[in-house]
Design a protein around this motif. Sequence first.
Motif, PDB file in Angstrom:
ATOM      1  N   ALA A  86     -86.306 -53.098  13.230  1.00 53.91           N
ATOM      2  CA  ALA A  86     -85.606 -54.110  14.027  1.00 53.91           C
ATOM      3  C   ALA A  86     -84.929 -55.143  13.121  1.00 53.91           C
ATOM      4  O   ALA A  86     -83.790 -55.555  13.379  1.00 53.91           O
ATOM      5  CB  ALA A  86     -86.576 -54.787  14.989  1.00 53.91           C
ATOM      6  N   ALA A  87     -85.606 -55.545  12.054  1.00 52.38           N
ATOM      7  CA  ALA A  87     -85.036 -56.529  11.119  1.00 52.38           C
ATOM      8  C   ALA A  87     -83.810 -55.962  10.411  1.00 52.38           C
ATOM      9  O   ALA A  87     -82.805 -56.661  10.218  1.00 52.38           O
ATOM     10  CB  ALA A  87     -86.084 -56.967  10.107  1.00 52.38           C
ATOM     11  N   ARG A  88     -83.878 -54.683  10.037  1.00 52.10           N
ATOM     12  CA  ARG A  88     -82.739 -54.058   9.375  1.00 52.10           C
ATOM     13  C   ARG A  88     -81.546 -53.955  10.312  1.00 52.10           C
ATOM     14  O   ARG A  88     -80.407 -54.258   9.928  1.00 52.10           O
ATOM     15  CB  ARG A  88     -83.144 -52.668   8.846  1.00 52.10           C
ATOM     16  N   GLN A  89     -81.785 -53.567  11.553  1.00 54.01           N
ATOM     17  CA  GLN A  89     -80.702 -53.476  12.530  1.00 54.01           C
ATOM     18  C   GLN A  89     -80.093 -54.859  12.786  1.00 54.01           C
ATOM     19  O   GLN A  89     -78.865 -55.003  12.888  1.00 54.01           O
ATOM     20  CB  GLN A  89     -81.211 -52.861  13.842  1.00 54.01           C
ATOM     21  N   GLU A  90     -80.930 -55.874  12.861  1.00 53.29           N
ATOM     22  CA  GLU A  90     -80.438 -57.244  13.055  1.00 53.29           C
ATOM     23  C   GLU A  90     -79.631 -57.701  11.842  1.00 53.29           C
ATOM     24  O   GLU A  90     -78.612 -58.376  11.978  1.00 53.29           O
ATOM     25  CB  GLU A  90     -81.610 -58.196  13.325  1.00 53.29           C
ATOM     26  N   LEU A  95     -74.469 -59.268   9.392  1.00 56.40           N
ATOM     27  CA  LEU A  95     -73.441 -59.079   8.361  1.00 56.40           C
ATOM     28  C   LEU A  95     -72.076 -58.794   8.995  1.00 56.40           C
ATOM     29  O   LEU A  95     -71.056 -59.342   8.553  1.00 56.40           O
ATOM     30  CB  LEU A  95     -73.830 -57.950   7.408  1.00 56.40           C
ATOM     31  N   ILE A  96     -72.044 -57.969  10.012  1.00 56.27           N
ATOM     32  CA  ILE A  96     -70.785 -57.669  10.704  1.00 56.27           C
ATOM     33  C   ILE A  96     -70.232 -58.930  11.358  1.00 56.27           C
ATOM     34  O   ILE A  96     -69.042 -59.228  11.231  1.00 56.27           O
ATOM     35  CB  ILE A  96     -70.990 -56.528  11.724  1.00 56.27           C
ATOM     36  N   ILE A 104     -68.191 -64.314   5.081  1.00 56.54           N
ATOM     37  CA  ILE A 104     -68.173 -63.533   3.838  1.00 56.54           C
ATOM     38  C   ILE A 104     -66.712 -63.444   3.401  1.00 56.54           C
ATOM     39  O   ILE A 104     -65.964 -62.596   3.867  1.00 56.54           O
ATOM     40  CB  ILE A 104     -68.768 -62.127   4.043  1.00 56.54           C
ATOM     41  N   ALA A 105     -66.320 -64.354   2.522  1.00 57.99           N
ATOM     42  CA  ALA A 105     -64.909 -64.448   2.142  1.00 57.99           C
ATOM     43  C   ALA A 105     -64.667 -64.368   0.641  1.00 57.99           C
ATOM     44  O   ALA A 105     -63.553 -64.105   0.214  1.00 57.99           O
ATOM     45  CB  ALA A 105     -64.326 -65.754   2.688  1.00 57.99           C
ATOM     46  N   THR A 112     -74.313 -62.561  -2.163  1.00 62.03           N
ATOM     47  CA  THR A 112     -75.365 -63.080  -1.298  1.00 62.03           C
ATOM     48  C   THR A 112     -75.670 -62.122  -0.153  1.00 62.03           C
ATOM     49  O   THR A 112     -76.824 -61.938   0.224  1.00 62.03           O
ATOM     50  CB  THR A 112     -74.965 -64.465  -0.744  1.00 62.03           C
ATOM     51  N   ALA A 113     -74.636 -61.483   0.379  1.00 59.61           N
ATOM     52  CA  ALA A 113     -74.809 -60.532   1.480  1.00 59.61           C
ATOM     53  C   ALA A 113     -75.317 -59.178   0.987  1.00 59.61           C
ATOM     54  O   ALA A 113     -75.592 -58.295   1.795  1.00 59.61           O
ATOM     55  CB  ALA A 113     -73.486 -60.358   2.220  1.00 59.61           C
ATOM     56  N   ASN A 114     -75.434 -58.999  -0.321  1.00 58.62           N
ATOM     57  CA  ASN A 114     -75.858 -57.742  -0.942  1.00 58.62           C
ATOM     58  C   ASN A 114     -74.953 -56.584  -0.521  1.00 58.62           C
ATOM     59  O   ASN A 114     -75.417 -55.514  -0.128  1.00 58.62           O
ATOM     60  CB  ASN A 114     -77.324 -57.433  -0.639  1.00 58.62           C
ATOM     61  N   LEU A 115     -73.653 -56.809  -0.650  1.00 57.12           N
ATOM     62  CA  LEU A 115     -72.680 -55.760  -0.354  1.00 57.12           C
ATOM     63  C   LEU A 115     -72.469 -54.909  -1.604  1.00 57.12           C
ATOM     64  O   LEU A 115     -72.801 -55.321  -2.714  1.00 57.12           O
ATOM     65  CB  LEU A 115     -71.360 -56.375   0.101  1.00 57.12           C
TER      66      LEU A 115
END
Length: 181
Positions: A86-90, A95-96, A104-105, A112-115
């Motif tokens: 559930a945490a991963r899906q959230e 992020l989206i 995220i710019a 920070t977003a671990n992209l």
Amino acid sequence: MSDREIDPDVLGYIFEKYINQKQMGAYYTKEDITGYICRSTIIPALFDKANLSLDLLDLPKNIAAYLYPALKQADRLPTETDREYAARQERVRKLIADARTGTIATINDAITANLNLEAMIFDLVPFLEAQPLHRLYQALATLSILDPTCGAPRGAMRYCPNGIAERRNRSRRDERRPHCA
């Protein structure tokens, strides 16, 4: 790899187990950690030195391309609990949403977003016009990296884009000098 070969993880384990770590200050760091550290420092340095922007990647529309596969996997991961799932899906939903609202710019936001920064820089290059592309080339050409592992398989130079490390190491070996960065 055959059963008779020793991989770097086994050597690292032996190295850590049998040396006096506290006095030597010597530790073995696995590839996933060194890769993360290198990608999260080298690629942002290139973005900063070349004054590049994430705008051309259109993150509000393309954020999913820069999420790691395990994060966006719809099915449960091995050993994942209900709460972790559930945490991963959230996390993916957040992020989206952050990408769509412009949170995220910058390259630092992407860290920070671990992209996936590696995918970002490779996707960005074809969109660059002549001047930004030249700045990126200059940034690559003048980038200095202190690699205390001196080009070991898990060293920082492995994470340089476009095989710069291979060309750099080959030219240095040809000059019969150590190939430390």
